[in-house]
Motif scaffolding. Sequence first.
Motif, PDB file in Angstrom:
ATOM      1  N   THR A 128      36.667  34.975  46.247  1.00 18.13           N
ATOM      2  CA  THR A 128      38.035  35.172  45.768  1.00 18.13           C
ATOM      3  C   THR A 128      38.930  35.585  46.936  1.00 18.13           C
TER       4      THR A 128
ATOM      5  N   LEU B 161      42.230  37.369  48.453  1.00 17.94           N
ATOM      6  CA  LEU B 161      43.147  38.466  48.139  1.00 17.94           C
ATOM      7  C   LEU B 161      44.045  38.739  49.340  1.00 17.94           C
TER       8      LEU B 161
ATOM      9  N   THR C 161      48.944  39.384  40.286  1.00 12.57           N
ATOM     10  CA  THR C 161      48.936  40.635  41.044  1.00 12.57           C
ATOM     11  C   THR C 161      48.247  41.713  40.205  1.00 12.57           C
TER      12      THR C 161
ATOM     13  N   PHE D  20      36.073  40.335  40.515  1.00 12.07           N
ATOM     14  CA  PHE D  20      36.289  39.200  41.424  1.00 12.07           C
ATOM     15  C   PHE D  20      34.934  38.635  41.856  1.00 12.07           C
TER      16      PHE D  20
ATOM     17  N   THR E 242      47.405  40.950  45.532  1.00  5.52           N
ATOM     18  CA  THR E 242      47.710  39.600  45.033  1.00  5.52           C
ATOM     19  C   THR E 242      46.450  38.744  45.094  1.00  5.52           C
ATOM     20  N   VAL E 243      46.188  38.053  44.003  1.00  3.86           N
ATOM     21  CA  VAL E 243      45.052  37.124  43.920  1.00  3.86           C
ATOM     22  C   VAL E 243      45.580  35.706  44.166  1.00  3.86           C
ATOM     23  N   TRP E 244      44.865  34.956  45.031  1.00  2.76           N
ATOM     24  CA  TRP E 244      45.298  33.607  45.429  1.00  2.76           C
ATOM     25  C   TRP E 244      44.242  32.576  45.033  1.00  2.76           C
ATOM     26  N   ASP E 245      44.721  31.333  44.930  1.00  4.88           N
ATOM     27  CA  ASP E 245      43.817  30.208  44.668  1.00  4.88           C
ATOM     28  C   ASP E 245      44.265  29.030  45.544  1.00  4.88           C
TER      29      ASP E 245
END
Length: 240
Positions: free
Chosen positions: A186, A188, A138, A182, A234-237
């Motif tokens: 990416t 988000l 985050t 980013f 929040t960053v997601w993968d």
Amino acid sequence: MSIPSHRSSRRYRRDRTAARVGMLLLCVMVLLTVGGVWYLVGAETGVRQPSTVGPLFMLETGAMAMPPQATPEVIEQAAEAALTAPPAIKPAAVEPVVEQEPAIVELPAAPQPAIEVAVPLKPTGPMFNGRPIKPVRTVRMLVTAYSPDARSCGKFADNITASGYSVWTNAMKLVAADKRMFKFGTILTIPGYNDGHPVPVLDRGGKIKGHRLDVLYPTHGIARQWGAQWLNVTVWDYAD
């Protein structure tokens, strides 16, 4: 009284001779017929008729003597021959052979081994682009908004993002970010934008540097209503 001529006498003798010859031929035919019948009767009974029994033709008178009656000895021999003769064997009726089709015997089916099919579980977490995703970190970001028209993009208002995708990608739900923060693609989640669903980073901006994001809206008026907000992004993968 008239005396018959010489020619009439000759004709009379010739006619009488022809009549006698015809009678003679008729008697010969009758004789042959009766003799043949008598011979056949003797052959059927197996009794040989005596040579004295038979039709006699009287050439002198033109009459035929009929054969005498059979003697008791001849009758007895014929009866014994008829009794001792083997009975006629009547051939047995042959029934037609009907070809029958072979009976089909159904064998019980062999039990099949149970096959376990692995059913993939439906993911219950968040998804993006048909794939499950997981949170990575985050980041506190200043979030502003822009529109694809000239008032926000100036000379670059061609409805094409910096990544080459159309502004209509993901139903116009995308983000512009600093490439040092980013990279393109990416994922988000930004509170209050797209109902909190994941959005991709697909654009850049001249003033978007460092901890700053620009979210896309279809019109300039809606973008101005967003204003500028500091939010926990929040960053997601991908989880697969």
